[in-house]
Scaffold this motif. Structure first.
Motif, PDB file in Angstrom:
ATOM      1  N   LEU A  55     -53.781 -33.507 -22.349  1.00 25.84           N
ATOM      2  CA  LEU A  55     -53.669 -34.679 -23.521  1.00 25.84           C
ATOM      3  C   LEU A  55     -54.012 -36.542 -22.909  1.00 25.84           C
ATOM      4  O   LEU A  55     -53.878 -36.329 -22.267  1.00 25.84           O
ATOM      5  N   ILE A  56     -54.269 -36.444 -23.901  1.00 24.63           N
ATOM      6  CA  ILE A  56     -54.777 -38.030 -23.977  1.00 24.63           C
ATOM      7  C   ILE A  56     -54.000 -38.814 -24.585  1.00 24.63           C
ATOM      8  O   ILE A  56     -52.676 -38.360 -25.641  1.00 24.63           O
ATOM      9  N   VAL A  57     -53.834 -39.608 -23.786  1.00 26.00           N
ATOM     10  CA  VAL A  57     -51.970 -40.355 -23.849  1.00 26.00           C
ATOM     11  C   VAL A  57     -52.212 -42.182 -24.068  1.00 26.00           C
ATOM     12  O   VAL A  57     -53.625 -42.507 -24.027  1.00 26.00           O
ATOM     13  N   ALA A  58     -51.854 -42.496 -25.252  1.00 29.32           N
ATOM     14  CA  ALA A  58     -51.437 -43.886 -25.528  1.00 29.32           C
ATOM     15  C   ALA A  58     -50.868 -44.604 -25.103  1.00 29.32           C
ATOM     16  O   ALA A  58     -51.383 -46.332 -24.536  1.00 29.32           O
ATOM     17  N   CYS A  59     -49.536 -44.964 -24.113  1.00 29.96           N
ATOM     18  CA  CYS A  59     -48.689 -45.347 -23.763  1.00 29.96           C
ATOM     19  C   CYS A  59     -49.047 -45.554 -22.164  1.00 29.96           C
ATOM     20  O   CYS A  59     -48.958 -44.418 -21.900  1.00 29.96           O
ATOM     21  N   PRO A  60     -48.921 -46.732 -21.880  1.00 30.09           N
ATOM     22  CA  PRO A  60     -48.694 -47.077 -19.937  1.00 30.09           C
ATOM     23  C   PRO A  60     -46.961 -45.771 -19.297  1.00 30.09           C
ATOM     24  O   PRO A  60     -47.326 -45.521 -18.611  1.00 30.09           O
ATOM     25  N   ASN A  61     -46.193 -45.998 -20.056  1.00 30.28           N
ATOM     26  CA  ASN A  61     -45.057 -45.543 -19.596  1.00 30.28           C
ATOM     27  C   ASN A  61     -45.162 -43.870 -19.812  1.00 30.28           C
ATOM     28  O   ASN A  61     -44.497 -43.167 -19.429  1.00 30.28           O
ATOM     29  N   CYS A  62     -45.608 -43.424 -21.015  1.00 31.37           N
ATOM     30  CA  CYS A  62     -45.777 -41.954 -20.727  1.00 31.37           C
ATOM     31  C   CYS A  62     -47.258 -41.822 -20.681  1.00 31.37           C
ATOM     32  O   CYS A  62     -46.759 -40.482 -19.770  1.00 31.37           O
ATOM     33  N   PHE A  63     -47.445 -42.285 -20.124  1.00 29.00           N
ATOM     34  CA  PHE A  63     -48.652 -41.399 -18.696  1.00 29.00           C
ATOM     35  C   PHE A  63     -48.683 -41.231 -17.487  1.00 29.00           C
ATOM     36  O   PHE A  63     -48.906 -40.150 -16.965  1.00 29.00           O
ATOM     37  N   TYR A  64     -47.355 -42.101 -16.829  1.00 26.66           N
ATOM     38  CA  TYR A  64     -47.557 -42.139 -15.616  1.00 26.66           C
ATOM     39  C   TYR A  64     -45.935 -41.184 -15.621  1.00 26.66           C
ATOM     40  O   TYR A  64     -46.081 -40.085 -14.994  1.00 26.66           O
ATOM     41  N   ARG A  65     -45.202 -41.709 -16.737  1.00 22.89           N
ATOM     42  CA  ARG A  65     -44.071 -40.170 -17.330  1.00 22.89           C
ATOM     43  C   ARG A  65     -44.691 -39.250 -17.095  1.00 22.89           C
ATOM     44  O   ARG A  65     -44.197 -38.047 -16.198  1.00 22.89           O
ATOM     45  N   LEU A  66     -45.651 -38.513 -17.596  1.00 24.83           N
ATOM     46  CA  LEU A  66     -46.042 -37.396 -18.163  1.00 24.83           C
ATOM     47  C   LEU A  66     -46.743 -37.026 -16.564  1.00 24.83           C
ATOM     48  O   LEU A  66     -47.059 -35.964 -16.639  1.00 24.83           O
ATOM     49  N   THR A 106     -56.346 -62.967 -23.690  1.00 28.47           N
ATOM     50  CA  THR A 106     -55.870 -63.334 -22.079  1.00 28.47           C
ATOM     51  C   THR A 106     -55.022 -61.722 -22.146  1.00 28.47           C
ATOM     52  O   THR A 106     -54.263 -61.560 -23.311  1.00 28.47           O
ATOM     53  N   ILE A 107     -54.674 -61.367 -20.940  1.00 25.93           N
ATOM     54  CA  ILE A 107     -54.198 -59.844 -21.287  1.00 25.93           C
ATOM     55  C   ILE A 107     -52.996 -59.613 -20.136  1.00 25.93           C
ATOM     56  O   ILE A 107     -53.097 -60.205 -19.034  1.00 25.93           O
ATOM     57  N   HIS A 108     -52.264 -59.025 -20.600  1.00 25.59           N
ATOM     58  CA  HIS A 108     -50.318 -59.004 -20.378  1.00 25.59           C
ATOM     59  C   HIS A 108     -50.420 -57.428 -19.746  1.00 25.59           C
ATOM     60  O   HIS A 108     -50.708 -56.264 -20.763  1.00 25.59           O
ATOM     61  N   ASP A 109     -50.429 -57.518 -18.071  1.00 30.13           N
ATOM     62  CA  ASP A 109     -50.120 -55.697 -17.688  1.00 30.13           C
ATOM     63  C   ASP A 109     -48.538 -55.226 -17.872  1.00 30.13           C
ATOM     64  O   ASP A 109     -47.918 -56.100 -17.496  1.00 30.13           O
ATOM     65  N   SER A 110     -48.710 -54.108 -18.184  1.00 38.46           N
ATOM     66  CA  SER A 110     -47.756 -53.510 -18.689  1.00 38.46           C
ATOM     67  C   SER A 110     -47.095 -52.465 -16.968  1.00 38.46           C
ATOM     68  O   SER A 110     -47.851 -52.348 -16.399  1.00 38.46           O
ATOM     69  N   CYS A 111     -45.706 -53.202 -17.127  1.00 35.60           N
ATOM     70  CA  CYS A 111     -44.866 -52.925 -15.321  1.00 35.60           C
ATOM     71  C   CYS A 111     -45.508 -51.840 -14.820  1.00 35.60           C
ATOM     72  O   CYS A 111     -45.385 -50.990 -14.037  1.00 35.60           O
ATOM     73  N   PRO A 112     -45.052 -50.129 -15.658  1.00 33.93           N
ATOM     74  CA  PRO A 112     -45.780 -48.952 -15.021  1.00 33.93           C
ATOM     75  C   PRO A 112     -46.631 -48.849 -14.446  1.00 33.93           C
ATOM     76  O   PRO A 112     -47.217 -47.889 -13.578  1.00 33.93           O
ATOM     77  N   ASP A 113     -47.890 -49.499 -14.855  1.00 33.70           N
ATOM     78  CA  ASP A 113     -49.311 -49.255 -14.444  1.00 33.70           C
ATOM     79  C   ASP A 113     -49.465 -50.665 -13.097  1.00 33.70           C
ATOM     80  O   ASP A 113     -50.211 -50.693 -12.485  1.00 33.70           O
ATOM     81  N   ARG A 114     -48.660 -51.402 -12.470  1.00 32.61           N
ATOM     82  CA  ARG A 114     -48.166 -52.290 -11.399  1.00 32.61           C
ATOM     83  C   ARG A 114     -48.965 -51.431 -10.181  1.00 32.61           C
ATOM     84  O   ARG A 114     -50.028 -52.653  -9.948  1.00 32.61           O
ATOM     85  N   PHE A 115     -48.445 -50.694  -9.592  1.00 30.93           N
ATOM     86  CA  PHE A 115     -48.922 -50.270  -8.508  1.00 30.93           C
ATOM     87  C   PHE A 115     -50.466 -49.264  -8.726  1.00 30.93           C
ATOM     88  O   PHE A 115     -51.039 -49.815  -7.691  1.00 30.93           O
ATOM     89  N   GLU A 116     -50.849 -49.163  -9.829  1.00 26.83           N
ATOM     90  CA  GLU A 116     -52.106 -49.215  -9.831  1.00 26.83           C
ATOM     91  C   GLU A 116     -52.843 -48.880 -10.656  1.00 26.83           C
ATOM     92  O   GLU A 116     -54.228 -49.097 -10.476  1.00 26.83           O
ATOM     93  N   GLY A 117     -52.396 -49.742 -11.301  1.00 27.22           N
ATOM     94  CA  GLY A 117     -53.406 -50.242 -12.193  1.00 27.22           C
ATOM     95  C   GLY A 117     -54.369 -49.598 -13.618  1.00 27.22           C
ATOM     96  O   GLY A 117     -55.613 -50.026 -13.303  1.00 27.22           O
ATOM     97  N   ILE A 118     -54.707 -48.590 -12.757  1.00 29.30           N
ATOM     98  CA  ILE A 118     -54.332 -47.571 -13.746  1.00 29.30           C
ATOM     99  C   ILE A 118     -55.480 -48.231 -15.188  1.00 29.30           C
ATOM    100  O   ILE A 118     -57.241 -48.630 -15.831  1.00 29.30           O
ATOM    101  N   LEU A 119     -54.792 -47.996 -16.426  1.00 28.01           N
ATOM    102  CA  LEU A 119     -54.364 -49.263 -17.716  1.00 28.01           C
ATOM    103  C   LEU A 119     -55.432 -50.404 -16.726  1.00 28.01           C
ATOM    104  O   LEU A 119     -56.586 -50.856 -18.111  1.00 28.01           O
ATOM    105  N   ALA A 120     -54.848 -51.603 -16.153  1.00 28.01           N
ATOM    106  CA  ALA A 120     -56.284 -52.573 -16.197  1.00 28.01           C
ATOM    107  C   ALA A 120     -56.853 -51.890 -15.996  1.00 28.01           C
ATOM    108  O   ALA A 120     -57.586 -53.781 -17.230  1.00 28.01           O
TER     109      ALA A 120
END
Length: 356
Positions: free
Chosen positions: A192-203, A235-249
Protein backbone atom coordinates in the motif's frame (compact mmCIF):
# COMPACT_ATOMS: atom_id res chain seq x y z
CA UNK A 1 -12.18 -0.16 29.24
CA UNK A 2 -12.37 0.74 32.91
CA UNK A 3 -9.18 -1.22 33.59
CA UNK A 4 -7.41 0.75 30.86
CA UNK A 5 -8.45 4.02 32.48
CA UNK A 6 -7.43 2.82 35.91
CA UNK A 7 -4.06 1.72 34.58
CA UNK A 8 -3.47 5.07 32.87
CA UNK A 9 -4.48 6.97 36.00
CA UNK A 10 -2.34 4.83 38.30
CA UNK A 11 0.68 5.38 36.06
CA UNK A 12 0.29 9.16 36.22
CA UNK A 13 -0.36 9.22 39.97
CA UNK A 14 2.62 7.04 40.82
CA UNK A 15 5.18 8.48 38.41
CA UNK A 16 4.28 12.10 37.59
CA UNK A 17 6.71 14.49 39.30
CA UNK A 18 4.47 17.53 38.64
CA UNK A 19 7.38 19.38 37.02
CA UNK A 20 5.10 21.47 34.81
CA UNK A 21 6.79 20.70 31.48
CA UNK A 22 3.68 19.17 29.93
CA UNK A 23 1.45 21.94 31.28
CA UNK A 24 3.62 24.57 29.61
CA UNK A 25 3.25 22.83 26.23
CA UNK A 26 -0.49 22.05 26.29
CA UNK A 27 -3.44 24.43 26.50
CA UNK A 28 -5.64 21.77 28.11
CA UNK A 29 -3.15 20.99 30.87
CA UNK A 30 -2.19 24.64 31.32
CA UNK A 31 -5.73 25.45 32.35
CA UNK A 32 -5.77 22.85 35.13
CA UNK A 33 -3.67 21.49 37.93
CA UNK A 34 -0.94 18.94 37.19
CA UNK A 35 -1.78 15.64 35.43
CA UNK A 36 -1.19 13.85 38.73
CA UNK A 37 -3.69 16.06 40.54
CA UNK A 38 -6.21 15.62 37.73
CA UNK A 39 -5.73 11.85 37.95
CA UNK A 40 -6.22 11.88 41.73
CA UNK A 41 -9.53 13.77 41.56
CA UNK A 42 -10.73 11.97 38.41
CA UNK A 43 -10.90 12.93 34.74
CA UNK A 44 -14.16 14.44 33.55
CA UNK A 45 -15.71 13.45 30.26
CA UNK A 46 -15.30 17.03 29.00
CA UNK A 47 -11.56 16.85 29.69
CA UNK A 48 -11.32 13.55 27.85
CA UNK A 49 -12.83 15.10 24.74
CA UNK A 50 -10.87 18.35 25.02
CA UNK A 51 -7.54 16.57 24.57
CA UNK A 52 -6.20 16.82 21.01
CA UNK A 53 -4.59 13.37 21.39
CA UNK A 54 -1.50 14.90 19.83
CA UNK A 55 1.08 13.30 22.16
CA UNK A 56 3.07 16.47 22.79
CA UNK A 57 2.71 15.94 26.55
CA UNK A 58 4.53 12.62 26.26
CA UNK A 59 7.18 14.10 23.97
CA UNK A 60 8.21 16.69 26.59
CA UNK A 61 7.89 14.43 29.65
CA UNK A 62 11.33 13.43 31.02
CA UNK A 63 9.76 10.25 32.41
CA UNK A 64 8.01 9.25 29.15
CA UNK A 65 4.57 9.51 30.76
CA UNK A 66 1.51 10.05 28.60
CA UNK A 67 -1.39 12.08 30.03
CA UNK A 68 -2.90 11.68 26.56
CA UNK A 69 -3.47 7.98 27.23
CA UNK A 70 -5.47 8.92 30.32
CA UNK A 71 -7.72 11.25 28.32
CA UNK A 72 -8.11 8.70 25.51
CA UNK A 73 -9.12 6.04 28.03
CA UNK A 74 -11.67 8.45 29.48
CA UNK A 75 -13.24 8.73 26.03
CA UNK A 76 -13.45 4.95 25.81
CA UNK A 77 -15.14 4.83 29.21
CA UNK A 78 -17.61 7.58 28.26
CA UNK A 79 -18.80 5.52 25.29
CA UNK A 80 -18.89 2.28 27.27
CA UNK A 81 -20.88 3.86 30.11
CA UNK A 82 -23.24 5.61 27.66
CA UNK A 83 -22.27 9.04 28.94
CA UNK A 84 -21.60 10.11 25.37
CA UNK A 85 -23.99 9.52 22.48
CA UNK A 86 -21.96 8.06 19.58
CA UNK A 87 -24.60 9.27 17.10
CA UNK A 88 -23.26 12.76 17.76
CA UNK A 89 -20.20 11.75 15.73
CA UNK A 90 -22.05 10.42 12.69
CA UNK A 91 -21.24 13.41 10.52
CA UNK A 92 -17.54 12.50 10.46
CA UNK A 93 -17.72 8.72 10.85
CA UNK A 94 -16.69 6.68 7.78
CA UNK A 95 -19.50 4.14 8.15
CA UNK A 96 -22.20 6.81 7.99
CA UNK A 97 -23.72 7.60 4.59
CA UNK A 98 -24.40 11.12 5.84
CA UNK A 99 -20.82 11.92 6.78
CA UNK A 100 -19.40 15.21 5.58
CA UNK A 101 -16.88 13.76 3.16
CA UNK A 102 -19.35 11.44 1.44
CA UNK A 103 -21.75 14.32 0.90
CA UNK A 104 -18.97 16.60 -0.35
CA UNK A 105 -17.78 14.04 -2.92
CA UNK A 106 -21.33 13.39 -4.09
CA UNK A 107 -22.12 17.09 -4.43
CA UNK A 108 -18.99 17.87 -6.43
CA UNK A 109 -19.03 14.60 -8.39
CA UNK A 110 -15.67 13.46 -7.11
CA UNK A 111 -15.15 9.95 -8.40
CA UNK A 112 -12.16 7.72 -9.11
CA UNK A 113 -13.79 4.82 -10.92
CA UNK A 114 -12.52 5.94 -14.33
CA UNK A 115 -8.82 5.73 -13.48
CA UNK A 116 -6.67 3.27 -15.40
CA UNK A 117 -5.01 0.33 -13.73
CA UNK A 118 -2.07 -2.03 -13.96
CA UNK A 119 -3.64 -5.49 -13.84
CA UNK A 120 -0.28 -7.13 -13.21
CA UNK A 121 0.37 -5.15 -10.05
CA UNK A 122 -0.30 -6.04 -6.42
CA UNK A 123 0.43 -2.43 -5.33
CA UNK A 124 -2.47 -0.16 -4.39
CA UNK A 125 -2.75 3.55 -3.58
CA UNK A 126 -4.44 4.47 -0.29
CA UNK A 127 -4.91 8.28 -0.32
CA UNK A 128 -7.07 8.53 2.81
CA UNK A 129 -10.46 10.23 3.29
CA UNK A 130 -9.34 13.85 3.58
CA UNK A 131 -6.88 13.69 0.69
CA UNK A 132 -9.23 12.07 -1.81
CA UNK A 133 -12.15 14.31 -0.77
CA UNK A 134 -10.66 17.78 -0.70
CA UNK A 135 -7.78 17.38 -3.15
CA UNK A 136 -9.09 15.23 -6.02
CA UNK A 137 -6.83 16.87 -8.58
CA UNK A 138 -3.74 16.05 -6.57
CA UNK A 139 -5.04 12.57 -5.74
CA UNK A 140 -5.44 11.70 -9.42
CA UNK A 141 -2.03 13.14 -10.28
CA UNK A 142 -0.38 11.02 -7.58
CA UNK A 143 -2.19 7.87 -8.68
CA UNK A 144 -1.34 8.32 -12.35
CA UNK A 145 2.31 8.86 -11.50
CA UNK A 146 2.32 5.77 -9.30
CA UNK A 147 0.77 3.72 -12.09
CA UNK A 148 3.37 4.90 -14.61
CA UNK A 149 6.43 4.75 -12.36
CA UNK A 150 5.95 1.63 -10.24
CA UNK A 151 2.76 0.01 -11.46
CA UNK A 152 -0.38 0.53 -9.40
CA UNK A 153 -3.40 -1.69 -9.69
CA UNK A 154 -6.08 0.42 -8.05
CA UNK A 155 -6.92 3.33 -5.78
CA UNK A 156 -8.58 2.27 -2.52
CA UNK A 157 -11.18 4.82 -1.44
CA UNK A 158 -11.45 3.49 2.10
CA UNK A 159 -10.92 5.08 5.49
CA UNK A 160 -8.16 3.80 7.75
CA UNK A 161 -10.62 3.79 10.67
CA UNK A 162 -8.79 6.38 12.75
CA UNK A 163 -11.93 8.38 13.73
CA UNK A 164 -13.34 5.35 15.55
CA UNK A 165 -10.22 5.02 17.67
CA UNK A 166 -10.08 8.72 18.44
CA UNK A 167 -13.69 8.94 19.58
CA UNK A 168 -13.51 5.95 21.91
CA UNK A 169 -15.62 3.69 19.70
CA UNK A 170 -13.45 0.65 20.28
CA UNK A 171 -16.02 -1.97 19.20
CA UNK A 172 -16.73 -0.13 15.95
CA UNK A 173 -13.01 0.37 15.42
CA UNK A 174 -12.36 -3.34 15.79
CA UNK A 175 -15.16 -4.27 13.36
CA UNK A 176 -14.08 -1.67 10.84
CA UNK A 177 -10.44 -2.77 10.98
CA UNK A 178 -11.42 -6.42 10.48
CA UNK A 179 -13.51 -5.48 7.43
CA UNK A 180 -10.60 -3.53 5.98
CA UNK A 181 -8.23 -6.45 6.58
CA UNK A 182 -10.66 -8.82 4.87
CA UNK A 183 -10.92 -6.54 1.85
CA UNK A 184 -7.18 -6.11 1.49
CA UNK A 185 -6.53 -9.83 1.86
CA UNK A 186 -9.26 -10.64 -0.67
CA UNK A 187 -7.69 -8.26 -3.18
CA UNK A 188 -4.30 -9.91 -2.57
CA UNK A 189 -2.69 -6.56 -1.84
CA UNK A 190 1.04 -6.83 -1.18
CA UNK A 191 1.91 -3.15 -0.93
CA UNK A 192 0.00 0.00 0.00
CA UNK A 193 1.29 3.45 -0.93
CA UNK A 194 -0.02 5.98 1.56
CA UNK A 195 -0.38 9.77 1.35
CA UNK A 196 -1.69 10.58 4.85
CA UNK A 197 0.39 10.31 8.07
CA UNK A 198 -2.65 9.23 10.07
CA UNK A 199 -3.30 6.45 7.56
CA UNK A 200 0.37 5.45 7.47
CA UNK A 201 0.61 4.77 11.18
CA UNK A 202 -2.91 3.39 11.57
CA UNK A 203 -2.58 0.97 8.64
CA UNK A 204 0.84 -0.14 9.75
CA UNK A 205 -0.72 -1.21 13.05
CA UNK A 206 -3.94 -2.64 11.56
CA UNK A 207 -2.22 -4.67 8.85
CA UNK A 208 0.88 -5.82 10.73
CA UNK A 209 -0.32 -9.44 10.80
CA UNK A 210 -1.00 -9.54 7.05
CA UNK A 211 2.52 -8.91 5.77
CA UNK A 212 1.31 -6.01 3.60
CA UNK A 213 4.09 -3.47 3.06
CA UNK A 214 3.15 0.12 3.92
CA UNK A 215 5.12 2.80 2.08
CA UNK A 216 4.78 6.57 1.80
CA UNK A 217 4.50 8.56 -1.42
CA UNK A 218 7.89 10.13 -0.71
CA UNK A 219 9.64 6.76 -0.72
CA UNK A 220 8.42 5.61 -4.10
CA UNK A 221 7.83 8.56 -6.46
CA UNK A 222 10.65 10.12 -8.42
CA UNK A 223 10.67 13.87 -7.80
CA UNK A 224 14.13 14.43 -9.25
CA UNK A 225 12.93 16.22 -12.37
CA UNK A 226 10.83 18.73 -10.46
CA UNK A 227 12.25 22.09 -9.42
CA UNK A 228 10.84 24.79 -7.21
CA UNK A 229 8.79 27.61 -8.67
CA UNK A 230 8.94 31.29 -7.81
CA UNK A 231 8.26 30.71 -4.12
CA UNK A 232 11.38 28.90 -2.97
CA UNK A 233 11.18 29.39 0.80
CA UNK A 234 8.76 27.51 2.99
CA UNK A 235 8.28 26.39 6.55
CA UNK A 236 6.98 22.97 7.52
CA UNK A 237 4.35 22.04 10.07
CA UNK A 238 4.85 18.51 11.36
CA UNK A 239 1.88 16.23 11.83
CA UNK A 240 1.10 14.76 15.26
CA UNK A 241 0.96 11.06 14.21
CA UNK A 242 4.55 11.42 12.96
CA UNK A 243 5.74 13.01 16.21
CA UNK A 244 7.76 10.15 17.69
CA UNK A 245 9.19 8.45 14.61
CA UNK A 246 9.50 11.44 12.29
CA UNK A 247 9.44 9.29 9.16
CA UNK A 248 7.46 11.71 7.00
CA UNK A 249 9.09 14.73 8.61
CA UNK A 250 12.49 13.61 7.35
CA UNK A 251 11.29 12.32 3.98
CA UNK A 252 9.49 15.55 3.09
CA UNK A 253 12.37 17.77 4.16
CA UNK A 254 14.88 15.75 2.19
CA UNK A 255 12.68 15.75 -0.91
CA UNK A 256 11.85 19.46 -0.77
CA UNK A 257 15.52 20.36 -0.39
CA UNK A 258 16.46 18.15 -3.32
CA UNK A 259 13.92 20.07 -5.43
CA UNK A 260 15.47 23.42 -4.55
CA UNK A 261 13.29 24.60 -1.67
CA UNK A 262 14.85 26.44 1.24
CA UNK A 263 13.25 25.42 4.51
CA UNK A 264 13.06 27.99 7.31
CA UNK A 265 12.19 26.08 10.44
CA UNK A 266 9.83 27.27 13.13
CA UNK A 267 10.91 27.03 16.76
CA UNK A 268 8.55 24.13 17.50
CA UNK A 269 9.01 21.33 15.02
CA UNK A 270 9.07 17.54 14.76
CA UNK A 271 8.48 15.96 18.21
CA UNK A 272 7.72 19.38 19.74
CA UNK A 273 5.30 20.53 17.06
CA UNK A 274 1.93 21.72 18.43
CA UNK A 275 -1.35 20.29 17.18
CA UNK A 276 -2.82 22.13 14.17
CA UNK A 277 -6.20 22.30 15.91
CA UNK A 278 -7.85 19.30 14.25
CA UNK A 279 -6.40 16.51 16.40
CA UNK A 280 -8.82 14.35 18.33
CA UNK A 281 -11.71 16.21 16.66
CA UNK A 282 -11.36 18.96 19.28
CA UNK A 283 -13.01 21.45 16.93
CA UNK A 284 -16.22 19.51 17.61
CA UNK A 285 -15.93 19.86 21.38
CA UNK A 286 -13.79 22.96 21.92
CA UNK A 287 -13.91 25.17 18.80
CA UNK A 288 -12.36 28.14 20.61
CA UNK A 289 -9.35 26.05 21.61
CA UNK A 290 -9.04 24.71 18.07
CA UNK A 291 -9.05 28.27 16.69
CA UNK A 292 -6.41 29.31 19.23
CA UNK A 293 -4.12 26.51 18.09
CA UNK A 294 -4.52 27.45 14.43
CA UNK A 295 -3.85 31.13 15.01
CA UNK A 296 -0.85 30.42 17.21
CA UNK A 297 0.75 28.23 14.58
CA UNK A 298 0.09 30.76 11.81
CA UNK A 299 1.81 33.43 13.91
CA UNK A 300 4.82 31.18 14.43
CA UNK A 301 4.98 30.38 10.72
CA UNK A 302 4.78 34.07 9.84
CA UNK A 303 7.73 34.80 12.10
CA UNK A 304 10.03 32.70 9.87
CA UNK A 305 9.78 35.24 7.05
CA UNK A 306 8.79 32.62 4.48
CA UNK A 307 6.10 32.84 1.85
CA UNK A 308 4.49 29.47 2.44
CA UNK A 309 3.40 27.12 5.23
CA UNK A 310 3.33 23.51 4.08
CA UNK A 311 2.32 20.27 5.73
CA UNK A 312 2.37 16.61 4.72
CA UNK A 313 -1.07 16.21 6.32
CA UNK A 314 -3.95 17.69 4.35
CA UNK A 315 -6.10 18.00 7.48
CA UNK A 316 -3.46 20.34 8.90
CA UNK A 317 -3.29 22.32 5.64
CA UNK A 318 -7.07 22.70 5.54
CA UNK A 319 -7.16 23.81 9.14
CA UNK A 320 -4.51 26.47 8.57
CA UNK A 321 -6.48 27.69 5.56
CA UNK A 322 -9.52 28.61 7.65
CA UNK A 323 -8.13 32.02 8.61
CA UNK A 324 -6.75 34.93 6.59
CA UNK A 325 -2.97 34.99 6.33
CA UNK A 326 -0.34 36.40 4.02
CA UNK A 327 1.11 32.89 3.87
CA UNK A 328 0.21 30.45 1.15
CA UNK A 329 -0.98 27.23 2.76
CA UNK A 330 -0.20 24.11 0.73
CA UNK A 331 0.30 20.38 0.98
CA UNK A 332 3.88 19.24 0.38
CA UNK A 333 2.76 17.35 -2.73
CA UNK A 334 1.36 20.54 -4.24
CA UNK A 335 4.93 21.78 -4.37
CA UNK A 336 6.59 18.54 -5.37
CA UNK A 337 4.19 17.73 -8.22
CA UNK A 338 3.54 21.25 -9.46
CA UNK A 339 -0.20 20.96 -8.84
CA UNK A 340 -1.22 24.16 -7.12
CA UNK A 341 -4.47 24.22 -5.16
CA UNK A 342 -5.87 26.97 -2.96
CA UNK A 343 -7.59 25.40 0.06
CA UNK A 344 -9.01 28.61 1.49
CA UNK A 345 -12.37 28.05 -0.24
CA UNK A 346 -13.04 24.57 1.13
CA UNK A 347 -15.09 25.85 4.08
CA UNK A 348 -17.26 27.92 1.72
CA UNK A 349 -17.70 24.87 -0.48
CA UNK A 350 -18.77 22.81 2.53
CA UNK A 351 -21.31 25.45 3.48
CA UNK A 352 -22.69 25.28 -0.05
CA UNK A 353 -23.08 21.50 0.24
CA UNK A 354 -25.15 21.74 3.41
CA UNK A 355 -27.14 24.75 2.27
CA UNK A 356 -28.95 22.52 -0.21
Amino acid sequence: MERNLEKAIDSIISECQECGLCSSSCDLLAGHESPAEMARRGITMEEGYTCALCGRCKAVCPFDLSPMDMFQARRDEAIQNQEQDPDEFNYFMPDSEENVMNKYRQYYNIDYSDLGSDENSDTYFFPGCTFMTYSPKLTKEVYNRLRKEIGCREILTDCCGNPFYQMGLSDSAHQFSNSLIDKIVQKEVKRLIVACPNCFYRLRETLKSTGVEISTIYEVLDFSGITSGKLTKCTIHDSCPDRFEGILAQQTRDTLKSCGYEIKEMTNIRENSPCCGSGGQIAHFQPDLADKLVKGRLEEANSTGTEMLVSYCLSCTLNFSRFDSKLKRRHVLNLLLGVDEDYTEVNNQLNEVFAE
